[in-house]
Design a protein around this motif. Structure first.
Motif, mmCIF file in Angstrom:
data_model
loop_
_atom_site.group_PDB
_atom_site.id
_atom_site.type_symbol
_atom_site.label_atom_id
_atom_site.label_comp_id
_atom_site.label_asym_id
_atom_site.label_seq_id
_atom_site.Cartn_x
_atom_site.Cartn_y
_atom_site.Cartn_z
ATOM 1 N N ILE A 224 -2.641 0.746 -7.749
ATOM 2 C CA ILE A 224 -2.174 2.143 -7.837
ATOM 3 C C ILE A 224 -2.199 2.589 -9.290
ATOM 4 O O ILE A 224 -1.607 1.936 -10.160
ATOM 5 N N HIS A 225 -2.870 3.709 -9.564
ATOM 6 C CA HIS A 225 -3.003 4.221 -10.935
ATOM 7 C C HIS A 225 -1.656 4.752 -11.434
ATOM 8 O O HIS A 225 -0.900 5.355 -10.668
ATOM 9 N N THR B 193 3.717 3.922 -3.679
ATOM 10 C CA THR B 193 3.985 5.240 -4.274
ATOM 11 C C THR B 193 5.104 5.951 -3.512
ATOM 12 O O THR B 193 5.962 6.606 -4.115
ATOM 13 N N ALA C 208 3.260 -1.237 -9.468
ATOM 14 C CA ALA C 208 2.282 -0.511 -8.658
ATOM 15 C C ALA C 208 0.859 -0.936 -8.983
ATOM 16 O O ALA C 208 -0.017 -0.953 -8.108
ATOM 17 N N MET D 2 -1.018 11.957 -4.443
ATOM 18 C CA MET D 2 -0.403 10.646 -4.292
ATOM 19 C C MET D 2 -1.016 10.009 -3.052
ATOM 20 O O MET D 2 -1.082 10.645 -1.995
ATOM 21 N N SER D 3 -1.503 8.793 -3.175
ATOM 22 C CA SER D 3 -2.223 8.183 -2.079
ATOM 23 C C SER D 3 -1.450 7.001 -1.503
ATOM 24 O O SER D 3 -0.508 6.483 -2.106
ATOM 25 N N ILE D 4 -1.831 6.599 -0.317
ATOM 26 C CA ILE D 4 -1.280 5.398 0.314
ATOM 27 C C ILE D 4 -2.431 4.510 0.775
ATOM 28 O O ILE D 4 -3.551 4.964 0.921
ATOM 29 N N TYR E 271 -0.963 -3.423 -6.929
ATOM 30 C CA TYR E 271 -1.552 -2.988 -5.663
ATOM 31 C C TYR E 271 -2.702 -2.006 -5.884
ATOM 32 O O TYR E 271 -3.144 -1.326 -4.950
ATOM 33 N N GLU F 112 -0.379 8.307 -10.497
ATOM 34 C CA GLU F 112 0.275 8.524 -9.209
ATOM 35 C C GLU F 112 1.747 8.133 -9.278
ATOM 36 O O GLU F 112 2.595 8.747 -8.630
ATOM 37 N N VAL F 113 2.030 7.117 -10.066
ATOM 38 C CA VAL F 113 3.430 6.719 -10.280
ATOM 39 C C VAL F 113 4.187 7.845 -10.976
ATOM 40 O O VAL F 113 5.324 8.164 -10.624
ATOM 41 N N PRO G 132 0.806 -1.235 0.000
ATOM 42 C CA PRO G 132 0.000 0.000 0.000
ATOM 43 C C PRO G 132 0.833 1.277 0.000
ATOM 44 O O PRO G 132 0.314 2.354 -0.294
ATOM 45 N N TYR G 133 2.107 1.158 0.339
ATOM 46 C CA TYR G 133 2.983 2.333 0.403
ATOM 47 C C TYR G 133 3.898 2.420 -0.824
ATOM 48 O O TYR G 133 4.933 3.071 -0.791
#
Length: 431
Positions: free
Chosen positions: A365-366, A329, A360, A429-431, A363, A369-370, A326-327
């Protein structure tokens, strides 16, 4: 097998670019073609490359016309009034001079070109630094932070452009949520300039500062050429209109800059011959970058079409503890700092970022965000050995690489931490 071919593609591309055996444009095209042929994808290569080029076409057009537009604005002296105002307000105070340097560097960085920004800032501010005895490394630090945290994050700046193009993103979707972070970074840079200015004020001493009159300061600066006031206002209003429209997201960015450049050309150069001359002059800056973006389309088209990236991402994810997923990013932002220092932007964004994006995705993650996380290390890239504008700056301030790196290193690391915090706080940027 595909994972191995993918890692070999990136390794060979990175080696050829960093060892200067091939320029990035040729390496980014031929290296993936070679490994795709080895993998038995020869018949599918044309379709893969076409899809990749179409993926980055909007970004390439945006970059072309944004560079041309800001080139005209620089020639027209759009930022000259700001520079002159800074000199009048500063009056020999190192704090005001350092903060004025930050304002000028932030404005100059909007065109995304490091060499241009360094030349503008140094030509306006270095005579003042020398007259007062201020450390020119203060100027260098503020300029580097401005380029890394502003130019490195705009969709027409070289760094973000690479991330956007290689990941096939819409520039507006990348940039608009980034704006609060960029504004926060600008405030941080001004605060950094304030601290550095206070250090210089204490070092130089109040007595010497009081002896430096504003008239003496002005005498050290070259007189700027006379500018057409109406023309300056027209350029200013046009630029504001473009930025407002950009934020409103009512027109695609590449269309916005096509129209903006066309208007800037007509406003500043009514004669057809002058228009032709200006386009030729600034095309020399735009074409290499645009061609590189199109080459990146071929690179990403092949890596995606052959599924090399998917297999590489799977292997990468397998070695990361699941608890850290989840972390991811934040992990990308952190590891991007040392990678950006040692690698060229071409090697990092075209080689490492696609793999990180695929990892990413495992998990949820879009890729956008990367892309935002990947530009965190741009300030430290600007003091790394692969940054071409760095050598221009070193020559302008008459310093050496080791001295500049030692002075700027801590400030750059602090700035990277600040950017990560801002990205998380604003939701970019999210977690």
């Amino acid at each position: 097998m595909l994972s191995i071919l993918g890692f070999l593609t990136i390794a060979l591309f990175t080696y050829l670019v960093m060892s200067k055996r091939m320029i990035a444009f040729t390496a980014i095209i031929f290296v993936p073609i070679i490994f795709a042929l080895i993998g038995g994808f020869g018949a599918k290569l044309p379709d893969m490359m076409e899809e990749g080029v179409l993926l980055v076409s909007k970004t390439a057009v945006l970059l072309l016309f944004a560079i041309l537009y800001f080139g005209i604005m620089m020639d027209a002296g759009l930022f000259d009034p700001v520079s002159n105002k800074i000199l009048k307000i500063a009056k020999g105070d190192p704090v005001k001079i350092a903060m004025g340097t930050a304002v000028l560097a932030l404005l100059g960085a909007l065109d995304g070109d490091g060499t241009t920004t360094y030349m503008i800032v140094c030509s306006a501010m270095l005579p003042i630094y020398r007259k007062l005895g201020m450390n020119p490394l203060v100027l260098a630090t503020v300029s580097i932070l401005s380029l890394g945290m502003v130019a490195g994050t705009t969709p027409w700046g070289g760094s973000a452009t690479r991330a956007i193009s290689i990941l096939g993103l819409d520039p507006s979707h990348y940039f608009n949520p980034f704006l609060p972070t960029m504004l926060g970074c600008a405030v941080w840079i001004l605060f950094t300039a304030y601290i550095l200015g206070r250090i210089e004020r204490k070092r130089i001493g109040a007595a010497l500062i009081e002896q430096v009159a504003a008239a003496e300061m002005a005498a050290t600066v070259q007189e700027a050429p006379a500018r057409n006031t109406m023309l300056l206002w027209a350029n200013f209003l046009l630029t504001v209109a473009i930025m407002v429209t950009l934020i409103m997201d009512v027109v695609p960015l590449f269309i916005l800059f096509i129209i903006g450049f066309s208007l800037a050309l007509i406003i500043n150069y009514p004669k057809i011959e002058d228009q032709k001359r200006v386009i030729k002059e600034h095309a020399a800056n735009a074409i290499p970058v645009v061609s590189l973006v199109l080459g990146a389309g071929i690179f990403t088209g092949i890596l995606q079409g052959t599924k090399m990236v998917d297999h590489m991402a799977g292997d990468l994810v397998s070695v990361i503890p699941e608890a850290l997923g989840p972390y991811f990013t934040i992990i990308i932002a952190i590891i991007g700092v040392p990678l950006s220092f040692f690698m060229s932007n071409d090697a990092f964004f075209f080689g490492a970022v696609p793999v990180l994006a695929k990892a990413a995705a495992q998990y949820g993650i879009h890729p956008v965000e990367v892309a935002r996380a990947s530009v965190v290390g741009q300030a430290i890239h600007l003091i790394g050995p692969t940054s071409a504008p760095l050598w221009v700056l070193i020559e302008l301030i008459k310093s050496d690489l080791g001295k500049l790196q030692r002075f700027t290193f801590v400030w750059i690391l602090l700035s990277a931490i600040v950017m990560i915090i801002l990205l998380l706080a604003t939701g970019a940027m999210s977690i």
